[in-house]
Enzyme design. Structure first.
Site, PDB file in Angstrom:
ATOM      1  N   ARG A  10      21.383 -53.332  46.399  1.00  0.00           N
ATOM      2  CA  ARG A  10      22.094 -54.612  46.556  1.00  0.00           C
ATOM      3  C   ARG A  10      23.127 -54.544  47.677  1.00  0.00           C
ATOM      4  NH1 ARG A  10      25.272 -57.208  41.661  1.00  0.00           N
ATOM      5  NH2 ARG A  10      26.274 -55.167  41.665  1.00  0.00           N
ATOM      6  N   LYS A  24      22.176 -62.125  37.264  1.00  0.00           N
ATOM      7  CA  LYS A  24      23.057 -63.219  36.820  1.00  0.00           C
ATOM      8  C   LYS A  24      23.661 -63.957  38.007  1.00  0.00           C
ATOM      9  CE  LYS A  24      25.876 -60.469  34.598  1.00  0.00           C
ATOM     10  NZ  LYS A  24      25.282 -59.153  34.908  1.00  0.00           N
ATOM     11  N   ARG A  60      32.207 -60.426  27.350  1.00  0.00           N
ATOM     12  CA  ARG A  60      31.545 -59.115  27.365  1.00  0.00           C
ATOM     13  C   ARG A  60      31.947 -58.248  26.197  1.00  0.00           C
ATOM     14  NH1 ARG A  60      30.968 -58.950  33.487  1.00  0.00           N
ATOM     15  NH2 ARG A  60      29.947 -56.998  33.910  1.00  0.00           N
ATOM     16  N   ARG A  87      28.834 -52.884  47.261  1.00  0.00           N
ATOM     17  CA  ARG A  87      29.896 -52.830  46.261  1.00  0.00           C
ATOM     18  C   ARG A  87      30.182 -51.377  45.880  1.00  0.00           C
ATOM     19  NH1 ARG A  87      28.618 -57.337  41.678  1.00  0.00           N
ATOM     20  NH2 ARG A  87      29.324 -55.642  40.343  1.00  0.00           N
ATOM     21  N   ARG A 137      28.238 -48.269  33.947  1.00  0.00           N
ATOM     22  CA  ARG A 137      28.274 -49.699  33.605  1.00  0.00           C
ATOM     23  C   ARG A 137      27.195 -50.030  32.588  1.00  0.00           C
ATOM     24  NH1 ARG A 137      27.494 -51.735  39.355  1.00  0.00           N
ATOM     25  NH2 ARG A 137      27.233 -53.800  38.446  1.00  0.00           N
TER      26      ARG A 137
HETATM   27  P1  AP5 Z   1      22.714 -59.754  41.007  1.00  0.00           P
HETATM   28  O1  AP5 Z   1      22.356 -61.192  40.922  1.00  0.00           O
HETATM   29  O2  AP5 Z   1      23.825 -59.370  41.906  1.00  0.00           O
HETATM   30  O3  AP5 Z   1      22.923 -59.146  39.536  1.00  0.00           O
HETATM   31  P2  AP5 Z   1      24.094 -59.389  38.483  1.00  0.00           P
HETATM   32  O4  AP5 Z   1      23.446 -59.548  37.158  1.00  0.00           O
HETATM   33  O5  AP5 Z   1      25.024 -60.450  38.933  1.00  0.00           O
HETATM   34  O6  AP5 Z   1      24.766 -57.939  38.538  1.00  0.00           O
HETATM   35  P3  AP5 Z   1      26.303 -57.530  38.610  1.00  0.00           P
HETATM   36  O7  AP5 Z   1      26.305 -56.094  39.082  1.00  0.00           O
HETATM   37  O8  AP5 Z   1      27.101 -58.501  39.401  1.00  0.00           O
HETATM   38  O9  AP5 Z   1      26.707 -57.580  37.128  1.00  0.00           O
HETATM   39  P4  AP5 Z   1      27.882 -56.899  36.459  1.00  0.00           P
HETATM   40  O10 AP5 Z   1      27.854 -57.583  35.165  1.00  0.00           O
HETATM   41  O11 AP5 Z   1      27.810 -55.425  36.415  1.00  0.00           O
HETATM   42  O12 AP5 Z   1      29.098 -57.128  37.467  1.00  0.00           O
HETATM   43  P5  AP5 Z   1      30.289 -58.181  37.505  1.00  0.00           P
HETATM   44  O13 AP5 Z   1      30.504 -58.569  38.908  1.00  0.00           O
HETATM   45  O14 AP5 Z   1      30.073 -59.239  36.487  1.00  0.00           O
HETATM   46  O15 AP5 Z   1      21.364 -58.983  41.433  1.00  0.00           O
HETATM   47  C1  AP5 Z   1      21.369 -57.578  41.629  1.00  0.00           C
HETATM   48  C2  AP5 Z   1      20.391 -57.197  42.752  1.00  0.00           C
HETATM   49  O16 AP5 Z   1      19.055 -57.495  42.345  1.00  0.00           O
HETATM   50  C3  AP5 Z   1      20.599 -57.967  44.079  1.00  0.00           C
HETATM   51  O17 AP5 Z   1      20.335 -57.124  45.151  1.00  0.00           O
HETATM   52  C4  AP5 Z   1      19.556 -59.098  44.012  1.00  0.00           C
HETATM   53  O18 AP5 Z   1      19.151 -59.520  45.287  1.00  0.00           O
HETATM   54  C5  AP5 Z   1      18.443 -58.423  43.222  1.00  0.00           C
HETATM   55  N1  AP5 Z   1      17.694 -59.359  42.376  1.00  0.00           N
HETATM   56  C6  AP5 Z   1      18.191 -60.337  41.583  1.00  0.00           C
HETATM   57  N2  AP5 Z   1      17.201 -60.983  40.936  1.00  0.00           N
HETATM   58  C7  AP5 Z   1      16.033 -60.363  41.311  1.00  0.00           C
HETATM   59  C8  AP5 Z   1      14.655 -60.559  40.984  1.00  0.00           C
HETATM   60  N3  AP5 Z   1      14.263 -61.497  40.113  1.00  0.00           N
HETATM   61  N4  AP5 Z   1      13.736 -59.740  41.548  1.00  0.00           N
HETATM   62  C9  AP5 Z   1      14.140 -58.749  42.426  1.00  0.00           C
HETATM   63  N5  AP5 Z   1      15.419 -58.526  42.787  1.00  0.00           N
HETATM   64  C10 AP5 Z   1      16.349 -59.319  42.235  1.00  0.00           C
HETATM   65  O19 AP5 Z   1      31.504 -57.282  37.004  1.00  0.00           O
HETATM   66  C11 AP5 Z   1      32.015 -56.240  37.819  1.00  0.00           C
HETATM   67  C12 AP5 Z   1      33.137 -55.549  37.102  1.00  0.00           C
HETATM   68  O20 AP5 Z   1      34.226 -56.465  36.866  1.00  0.00           O
HETATM   69  C13 AP5 Z   1      32.805 -54.974  35.717  1.00  0.00           C
HETATM   70  O21 AP5 Z   1      32.207 -53.702  35.784  1.00  0.00           O
HETATM   71  C14 AP5 Z   1      34.207 -54.939  35.086  1.00  0.00           C
HETATM   72  O22 AP5 Z   1      34.952 -53.848  35.561  1.00  0.00           O
HETATM   73  C15 AP5 Z   1      34.854 -56.211  35.611  1.00  0.00           C
HETATM   74  N6  AP5 Z   1      34.611 -57.359  34.708  1.00  0.00           N
HETATM   75  C16 AP5 Z   1      33.893 -58.476  35.004  1.00  0.00           C
HETATM   76  N7  AP5 Z   1      33.846 -59.304  33.949  1.00  0.00           N
HETATM   77  C17 AP5 Z   1      34.545 -58.694  32.952  1.00  0.00           C
HETATM   78  C18 AP5 Z   1      34.830 -59.030  31.619  1.00  0.00           C
HETATM   79  N8  AP5 Z   1      34.384 -60.171  31.068  1.00  0.00           N
HETATM   80  N9  AP5 Z   1      35.569 -58.168  30.879  1.00  0.00           N
HETATM   81  C19 AP5 Z   1      36.028 -57.022  31.400  1.00  0.00           C
HETATM   82  N10 AP5 Z   1      35.784 -56.631  32.664  1.00  0.00           N
HETATM   83  C20 AP5 Z   1      35.044 -57.450  33.439  1.00  0.00           C
HETATM   84 MG    MG Z   2      27.048 -60.513  39.536  1.00  0.00          MG
END
Ligand code: AP5
Ligand code: MG
Length: 210
Positions: A125, A13, A86, A158, A169
């Protein structure tokens, strides 16, 4: 243009949202990034959410709703929202915010991938401290330099990218967020993309369908 991007942790994402935002002049609003910035700057919000995020659990709907409302009201109708909503309660909060901002038909992008691919990606990552881009250790050059900016490897991992936390997660994603994604998947015009394709292929497909 308004875009909502959905998918499991690690599906790509943030990677895709960063690119699409840059290409289309949109604000990339990632709730996770906002929380991490606050943790880094040791703000009051950062102190509240740090332990929750490190454990891989969800921050409260109230707190997350306030942050999203604030960010969306500054985005002038041009944004890609990453990581929200979410929970079902967050869907209702977002509907209210959209009503207030007169947003009627945001585009929906859903990225799909199997859990095992995701675990692999997240354990590899890193964030480049020089250019701020999300990168994969699997793509780091032999000399250890960043594949995006070429800077000598200065990467950050991270805290929630430890395997045990990633599994937590994913468990929360399947139990709580998957029903939200399925709700949007049924909506007219939802763009569903195989997130296991290469990064450029995923970007190209998103662009074609947007
Ligand atoms: P990346 O693009 O970083 O993946 P992502 O989908 O953004 O993963 P996140 O871990 O950021 O998602 P998340 O939903 O767990 O975390 P968030 O920050 O939102 O890609 C991942 C890896 O794969 C990278 O190394 C990249 O290079 C590689 N990659 C990407 N595309 C690829 C491809 N096509 N081929 C190969 N490799 C590839 O949330 C973090 C925390 O915040 C949550 O756990 C929660 O505690 C809190 N939080 C956030 N939002 C909320 C909410 N709405 N409600 C409650 N708590 C929340
Ligand atoms: Mg992300």
């Amino acid at each position: 243009m308004q875009v909502l991007i959905f998918g499991a942790p690690g599906v790509g994402k943030g990677t895709q949202a960063q690119i699409i935002a840059e290409e289309r002049g949109l604000k990339h609003i990632s709730t996770g990034d906002i929380f991490r910035e606050n943790i880094q700057n040791q703000t009051e919000l950062g102190k509240i959410v740090k332990a929750i995020i490190d454990r891989g659990e969800l921050v409260s709907d109230e707190l997350t709703g306030q942050i999203v409302k604030d960010a969306l009201s500054k985005a002038e109708g041009k944004f890609i929202l990453d990581g929200y909503p979410r929970t079902i309660a967050q869907v209702e909060i977002l509907e209210k915010i959209f009503n207030e901002l007169n947003i009627t038909s945001p585009k929906v992008v859903i990225l799909d991938a199997k859990d095992e691919i995701i675990i692999n990606r997240l354990t590899s990552r890193r964030l480049c401290r020089q250019c701020g881009n999300i990168i994969s250790l699997l793509k780091v050059a032999e000399n250890g330099n960043c594949p995006k900016c070429g800077a000598t490897g200065d990467f950050e991992k991270r805290k929630d990218d430890e395997e045990e936390v990633i599994r937590k997660r994913l468990e929360i994603y399947h139990a709580t967020t998957k029903p939200v994604v399925d709700h949007f998947r049924k909506g007219e015009g939802a763009i569903v993309i195989d997130g296991t394709m290469s990064k450029p292929d995923v970007t190209e497909l998103i662009n074609q369908k947007l």
